[in-house]
Design an enzyme around this catalytic site. Structure first.
Site, PDB file in Angstrom:
ATOM      1  NE  ARG A   1      16.389  43.457  50.048  1.00  0.00           N
ATOM      2  CZ  ARG A   1      17.652  43.493  50.119  1.00  0.00           C
ATOM      3  NH1 ARG A   1      18.450  43.651  49.189  1.00  0.00           N
ATOM      4  NH2 ARG A   1      17.949  43.756  51.600  1.00  0.00           N
TER       5      ARG A   1
ATOM      6  CE  LYS B   1      -3.487  33.178  46.152  1.00  0.00           C
ATOM      7  NZ  LYS B   1      -4.415  32.906  47.167  1.00  0.00           N
TER       8      LYS B   1
ATOM      9  CD  GLU C   1      -8.481  24.018  41.421  1.00  0.00           C
ATOM     10  OE1 GLU C   1      -9.362  25.000  41.259  1.00  0.00           O
ATOM     11  OE2 GLU C   1      -8.073  23.731  42.457  1.00  0.00           O
TER      12      GLU C   1
ATOM     13  CE  LYS D   1      -5.118  31.879  39.759  1.00  0.00           C
ATOM     14  NZ  LYS D   1      -4.565  30.736  40.714  1.00  0.00           N
TER      15      LYS D   1
ATOM     16  CD  GLU E   1      -6.994  35.119  48.456  1.00  0.00           C
ATOM     17  OE1 GLU E   1      -5.825  34.971  48.219  1.00  0.00           O
ATOM     18  OE2 GLU E   1      -8.057  34.369  48.422  1.00  0.00           O
TER      19      GLU E   1
ATOM     20  NE  ARG F   1      -5.388  35.506  43.731  1.00  0.00           N
ATOM     21  CZ  ARG F   1      -4.377  35.689  42.914  1.00  0.00           C
ATOM     22  NH1 ARG F   1      -3.648  36.617  43.180  1.00  0.00           N
ATOM     23  NH2 ARG F   1      -3.678  34.392  42.754  1.00  0.00           N
TER      24      ARG F   1
ATOM     25  CG  ASN G   1     -10.667  31.037  48.005  1.00  0.00           C
ATOM     26  OD1 ASN G   1      -9.789  30.663  47.571  1.00  0.00           O
ATOM     27  ND2 ASN G   1     -10.750  32.171  48.601  1.00  0.00           N
TER      28      ASN G   1
ATOM     29  CG  HIS H   1     -10.376  25.769  46.668  1.00  0.00           C
ATOM     30  ND1 HIS H   1     -11.340  25.747  45.542  1.00  0.00           N
ATOM     31  CD2 HIS H   1      -9.253  25.348  46.430  1.00  0.00           C
ATOM     32  CE1 HIS H   1     -10.424  25.269  44.575  1.00  0.00           C
ATOM     33  NE2 HIS H   1      -9.212  25.345  44.961  1.00  0.00           N
TER      34      HIS H   1
ATOM     35  CG  HIS I   1      -8.475  24.005  51.378  1.00  0.00           C
ATOM     36  ND1 HIS I   1      -8.267  25.491  50.833  1.00  0.00           N
ATOM     37  CD2 HIS I   1      -7.447  23.604  50.258  1.00  0.00           C
ATOM     38  CE1 HIS I   1      -7.573  25.763  50.030  1.00  0.00           C
ATOM     39  NE2 HIS I   1      -6.938  24.766  49.647  1.00  0.00           N
TER      40      HIS I   1
ATOM     41  CG  HIS J   1      -6.194  20.974  45.507  1.00  0.00           C
ATOM     42  ND1 HIS J   1      -6.505  21.685  46.708  1.00  0.00           N
ATOM     43  CD2 HIS J   1      -6.271  21.976  44.535  1.00  0.00           C
ATOM     44  CE1 HIS J   1      -6.851  22.786  46.447  1.00  0.00           C
ATOM     45  NE2 HIS J   1      -6.860  23.006  45.156  1.00  0.00           N
TER      46      HIS J   1
HETATM   47  N1  NAD Z   1      -0.041  29.469  43.497  1.00  0.00           N
HETATM   48  C1  NAD Z   1      -1.174  29.172  43.334  1.00  0.00           C
HETATM   49  O1  NAD Z   1      -2.246  30.200  43.077  1.00  0.00           O
HETATM   50  C2  NAD Z   1      -1.587  27.853  43.461  1.00  0.00           C
HETATM   51  C3  NAD Z   1      -3.051  27.552  42.882  1.00  0.00           C
HETATM   52  C4  NAD Z   1      -3.424  25.981  42.999  1.00  0.00           C
HETATM   53  C5  NAD Z   1      -2.324  24.953  43.551  1.00  0.00           C
HETATM   54  N2  NAD Z   1      -1.512  25.464  44.016  1.00  0.00           N
HETATM   55  C6  NAD Z   1      -0.453  24.524  44.614  1.00  0.00           C
HETATM   56  O2  NAD Z   1       0.026  23.307  43.468  1.00  0.00           O
HETATM   57  C7  NAD Z   1       0.249  22.321  43.916  1.00  0.00           C
HETATM   58  C8  NAD Z   1      -0.550  21.322  43.470  1.00  0.00           C
HETATM   59  O3  NAD Z   1       0.151  21.160  42.001  1.00  0.00           O
HETATM   60  P1  NAD Z   1       0.061  19.602  41.059  1.00  0.00           P
HETATM   61  O4  NAD Z   1      -1.387  19.210  41.308  1.00  0.00           O
HETATM   62  O5  NAD Z   1       0.667  20.244  39.778  1.00  0.00           O
HETATM   63  O6  NAD Z   1       0.892  18.934  41.980  1.00  0.00           O
HETATM   64  P2  NAD Z   1       2.514  18.203  41.935  1.00  0.00           P
HETATM   65  O7  NAD Z   1       3.367  19.580  41.536  1.00  0.00           O
HETATM   66  O8  NAD Z   1       2.943  17.708  43.085  1.00  0.00           O
HETATM   67  O9  NAD Z   1       2.625  17.315  40.604  1.00  0.00           O
HETATM   68  C9  NAD Z   1       1.726  16.225  40.566  1.00  0.00           C
HETATM   69  C10 NAD Z   1       2.636  15.087  40.517  1.00  0.00           C
HETATM   70  O10 NAD Z   1       2.796  14.912  38.911  1.00  0.00           O
HETATM   71  C11 NAD Z   1       4.325  14.850  38.484  1.00  0.00           C
HETATM   72  N3  NAD Z   1       4.286  15.450  37.346  1.00  0.00           N
HETATM   73  C12 NAD Z   1       4.330  16.736  37.267  1.00  0.00           C
HETATM   74  N4  NAD Z   1       4.378  17.116  35.609  1.00  0.00           N
HETATM   75  C13 NAD Z   1       4.292  15.757  35.094  1.00  0.00           C
HETATM   76  C14 NAD Z   1       4.376  15.287  33.895  1.00  0.00           C
HETATM   77  N5  NAD Z   1       4.336  16.262  32.962  1.00  0.00           N
HETATM   78  N6  NAD Z   1       4.496  14.082  33.617  1.00  0.00           N
HETATM   79  C15 NAD Z   1       4.515  13.247  34.760  1.00  0.00           C
HETATM   80  N7  NAD Z   1       4.562  13.529  36.050  1.00  0.00           N
HETATM   81  C16 NAD Z   1       4.394  14.668  36.388  1.00  0.00           C
HETATM   82  C17 NAD Z   1       5.043  15.302  39.856  1.00  0.00           C
HETATM   83  O11 NAD Z   1       6.166  14.848  40.091  1.00  0.00           O
HETATM   84  C18 NAD Z   1       3.974  15.031  40.827  1.00  0.00           C
HETATM   85  O12 NAD Z   1       4.299  13.653  41.348  1.00  0.00           O
HETATM   86  C19 NAD Z   1      -0.173  22.326  45.534  1.00  0.00           C
HETATM   87  O13 NAD Z   1       0.860  22.513  46.333  1.00  0.00           O
HETATM   88  C20 NAD Z   1      -0.864  23.586  45.584  1.00  0.00           C
HETATM   89  O14 NAD Z   1      -0.732  24.279  46.824  1.00  0.00           O
HETATM   90  C21 NAD Z   1      -1.016  26.734  43.838  1.00  0.00           C
HETATM   91 ZN    ZN Z   2      -7.529  24.815  44.207  1.00  0.00          ZN
END
Ligand code: NAD
Ligand code: ZN
Length: 347
Positions: free
Chosen positions: A107, A129, A171, A211, A221, A225, A229, A232, A236, A251
């Site tokens: 927890r 989130k 973003e 943000k 949300e 919030r 979107n 998006h 999406h 994305h």
């Molecule tokens: N929680 C939220 O509010 C929220 C908001 C937006 C996106 N997200 C989530 O975030 C995810 C996407 O995140 P992302 O774009 O960071 O993708 P990711 O975590 O997949 O990273 C992208 C790529 O870069 C590589 N990588 C990461 N850091 C690196 C570095 N410093 N040097 C070299 N390679 C590196 C990773 O191995 C991966 O191949 C999605 O799953 C999405 O749903 C969450």
């Molecule tokens: Zn986004």
């Protein structure tokens, strides 16, 4: 809930991890993306006290309960109790999943997020989130949680592929469009030079602040919030559509297209000036975003749009712009109007 402390530094060095000395913990663990491990662990290790490591396989396809189970197994085998501390280091995939796994373990285990992608720094790691994908749905399992802190070092970005960097920038631009015209003006006219720390730091702070302001007012949300979107709903759908092709979109790439098309909807429905809608398109194009990828079928797109959490009985609800810097949430839009702005993308 208390806001996690955000720190931004230029480099990983001794000082970066000094706050750990002030903390008491039973064990220290790293949950770290495999690529980040490959590029940066040697350096991290030098400055970290005694710890163990769990490597997360890279890629959205590993953001699931099966990986969480491995993380929990690691916590279990290493005897992580609630006095343990975990550093979650990686992009949004790792921070979403690592935060979720830590929140669930007994927890709630204490954890610090260390985002290493631009998207992670300005978006995923901020706002509390967490979650993982399930079956073909993104983020279906998840919760709202709170890391102990968020620590960023911009030198992680030096090894990030250019394509991921640009996608994350979408973003940043979104934050400007929905809440700060001046910030948009500054960001949209030129891509930042990531070698220049001051430039990147300023951009991160403003984006995180924007943000967090929104999340503070509406953490769960219920209303405001949803302005996050913007771009998006269409974004999406495009992201899912192209996922099944030979040329998937990141994305942020899908969101950039979504913002252009939703800006057009805004011009029709919420009073955004047509010249501003055009400017958004021109600036994104000039920044190098590919706005018109291979054509897609409307039928599939429609199906995906209707799956959106915000769709209500065949009608879609969008976050649209009233002007640059102001968004309105829950604007009902008929499907035909959406099809119309998507025209250029359709077969
Ligand atoms: N929680 C939220 O509010 C929220 C908001 C937006 C996106 N997200 C989530 O975030 C995810 C996407 O995140 P992302 O774009 O960071 O993708 P990711 O975590 O997949 O990273 C992208 C790529 O870069 C590589 N990588 C990461 N850091 C690196 C570095 N410093 N040097 C070299 N390679 C590196 C990773 O191995 C991966 O191949 C999605 O799953 C999405 O749903 C969450
Ligand atoms: Zn986004």
């Amino acid at each position: 809930v208390e806001k996690p402390l955000v720190r931004i530094a230029q480099k990983i060095d001794k000082a970066f991890f000094e706050p750990l000395d002030e903390l008491e913990y039973s064990r220290l663990g790293l949950v770290i993306d495999e690529n980040v491990h490959h590029h940066h662990y040697k350096r991290l290790k030098k400055y970290l006290p005694d710890h163990t490591v769990f490597k997360v396989r890279a890629g959205e396809q590993h953001k699931n309960i099966a990986t969480c189970e491995k993380i929990w197994r690691y916590f279990y085998d290493r005897g992580f109790d609630r006095q343990a501390l975990v550093l979650v280091i990686g992009g949004g995939v790792t921070t979403d999943m690592g935060g979720y796994a830590a929140e669930c373990w007994k927890r709630g285990l204490r954890y610090v997020l260390m985002p290493t992608t631009l998207l992670g720094m300005v978006d995923a790691a901020v706002g509390g989130k967490f979650g993982v994908d399930f079956r073909d749905g993104k983020n279906l399992i998840g919760l709202f949680g709170e890391p102990m802190a968020i620590w960023m070092a911009t030198d992680f970005l030096n090894t990030l592929p250019e394509r991921d960097l640009k996608a994350g920038y979408a973003e940043v631009l979104k934050h400007g469009l929905i809440s700060d015209r001046i910030f948009w003006e500054k960001c949209s006219t030129k891509f930042p030079n990531i070698e220049k720390y001051e430039e990147v730091e300023g951009l991160l702070w403003r984006s995180i602040e924007l943000k967090q302001e929104v999340v503070d007012i509406d953490p769960l949300e219920r209303g405001l919030r949803k302005i996050l979107n913007f771009g998006h709903t269409i974004g999406h759908a495009l992201e899912s559509l192209y996922l099944k092709t030979e040329t998937p979109l990141l994305h942020g790439e899908a969101v950039a297209i979504g913002m252009v098309l939703e800006a057009r909807l805004s011009a029709e429905h919420t009073g955004l000036k047509r010249t501003d809608a055009r400017m958004i398109e021109e600036r994104l194009e000039a920044l190098g975003f590919e706005l018109w990828p291979a054509k897609v079928e409307w039928d599939t797109m429609e199906e995906l749009l209707l799956q959106d959490k915000k769709a209500k009985s065949g009608e879609l609800r969008f976050t649209l712009l009233e002007n640059i810097g102001n968004a309105r949430v829950d604007v009902p839009i008929p499907l035909d109007a959406v099809k119309d702005v998507c025209k250029r993308l359709l077969k």
